[in-house]
Design an enzyme around this catalytic site. Structure first.
Site, PDB file in Angstrom:
ATOM      1  N   CYS A  99       0.749  -1.029  -0.135  1.00 52.01           N
ATOM      2  CA  CYS A  99      -0.021   0.124   0.166  1.00 52.01           C
ATOM      3  C   CYS A  99       0.649   0.878  -0.287  1.00 52.01           C
ATOM      4  CB  CYS A  99      -0.606   0.072   1.241  1.00 52.01           C
ATOM      5  SG  CYS A  99      -2.301  -1.435   2.006  1.00 52.01           S
ATOM      6  N   HIS A 116      -5.967   2.020   5.484  1.00 56.34           N
ATOM      7  CA  HIS A 116      -6.428   1.230   3.908  1.00 56.34           C
ATOM      8  C   HIS A 116      -7.670  -0.488   4.762  1.00 56.34           C
ATOM      9  CE1 HIS A 116      -7.627  -1.451   0.476  1.00 56.34           C
ATOM     10  NE2 HIS A 116      -6.221  -2.125   0.811  1.00 56.34           N
ATOM     11  N   GLU A 145     -27.110  11.162   9.436  1.00 56.64           N
ATOM     12  CA  GLU A 145     -26.601  12.303  10.590  1.00 56.64           C
ATOM     13  C   GLU A 145     -25.163  11.801  10.837  1.00 56.64           C
ATOM     14  OE1 GLU A 145     -26.474  15.543  14.223  1.00 56.64           O
ATOM     15  OE2 GLU A 145     -27.738  14.989  12.399  1.00 56.64           O
TER      16      GLU A 145
END
EC number: 4.2.1.109
Length: 240
Positions: A99, A116, A145
């Site tokens: 990543c 991630h 909300e």
């Protein structure tokens, strides 16, 4: 032994401060595991502090990560090729996170933390969007909300109840690092976004600091789960 430790810069991941990145990343990963976000070694987390990037390793059980397992990169550093990245601390026998270039893309946008996950709810909404809107569609939801937990954009405050949250979706690739260009394109197209979904894969979420990245990730996962349940009931995600 001490000389070896110094040579590997182990001092960078040794701290009694629970707020130190080398302690925060294992704590975050244990938390994420309890949510089912990093099952089977998937997912990851990275924190930027000054000119250092702290990154969880790849291919390990995230709930078992310890501070001594953390990689440290000098920042800034090239995304490609991987051999050009300036690791100043490498754990023995562990692999750097696949990543990494995607985390770096978030840090280049001013993020302080990037997460991630392989959240099932994130994966499901990417499939629902594809079926309803086609491959170019993005996830949208309004009048909920929890949307208030997501930033409106850098320095623009938080979204309001009547706002529509939009999260871009990119297509998955065979190798994690190959997602980088698509992620960066989505960031350019949606400059106010703090997250990018990856179809059939998961999500990348970033924030100005660790607390914001974590709470935004939690808010988004809540919204994704809610969206899946709303879809079952035939309820629209965006109120007319």
């Amino acid at each position: 032994m001490a000389a070896i430790k110094d040579e590997n810069n182990d001092h960078l991941v040794q701290s009694d401060n629970p707020e130190h990145p080398s302690n925060l990343i294992p704590a975050l990963c244990r938390n994420f595991y309890s949510h089912g976000w990093v099952t089977g070694t998937g997912g990851g987390a990275s924190i930027k502090r000054d000119n250092h990037i702290f990154i969880a390793p790849s291919g390990v059980q995230k709930e078992l990560i310890q501070p001594h397992d953390i990689f440290v990169l000098q920042y800034p550093t090239p995304k490609y090729p991987p051999s050009a990245r300036q690791y100043i601390r490498k754990p023995l026998e562990l692999k750097p996170s696949a990543c990494t270039p995607l985390f770096l893309a978030a840090f280049d946008r001013g993020a302080g933390c990037c997460i991630h996950t392989h959240s099932q709810w994130a994966v499901l909404v990417t499939l629902l969007v594809e079926r309803e809107k086609g491959p170019e569609g993005c996830f949208e939801i309004s009048n909920i909300e929890q949307i208030k937990g997501i930033p409106r954009g850098k320095g623009k405050g938080m979204l309001g109840f009547f706002d529509t949250l939009k999260i871009p979706i990119i297509e998955n690739t065979a190798f994690e690092e190959d997602l980088t260009s698509s992620l960066e394109e989505a960031m350019e197209k949606y400059p106010d976004t703090y997250a990018v979904l990856v179809r059939r894969h998961g999500i990348y979420v970033w924030g100005d600091d660790v607390a914001k990245a974590k709470t935004q990730c939690e808010s988004l996962d809540y919204l994704f789960q809610l969206a899946v349940e709303m879809h079952k009931l035939g309820l629209p995600w965006v109120k007319s």
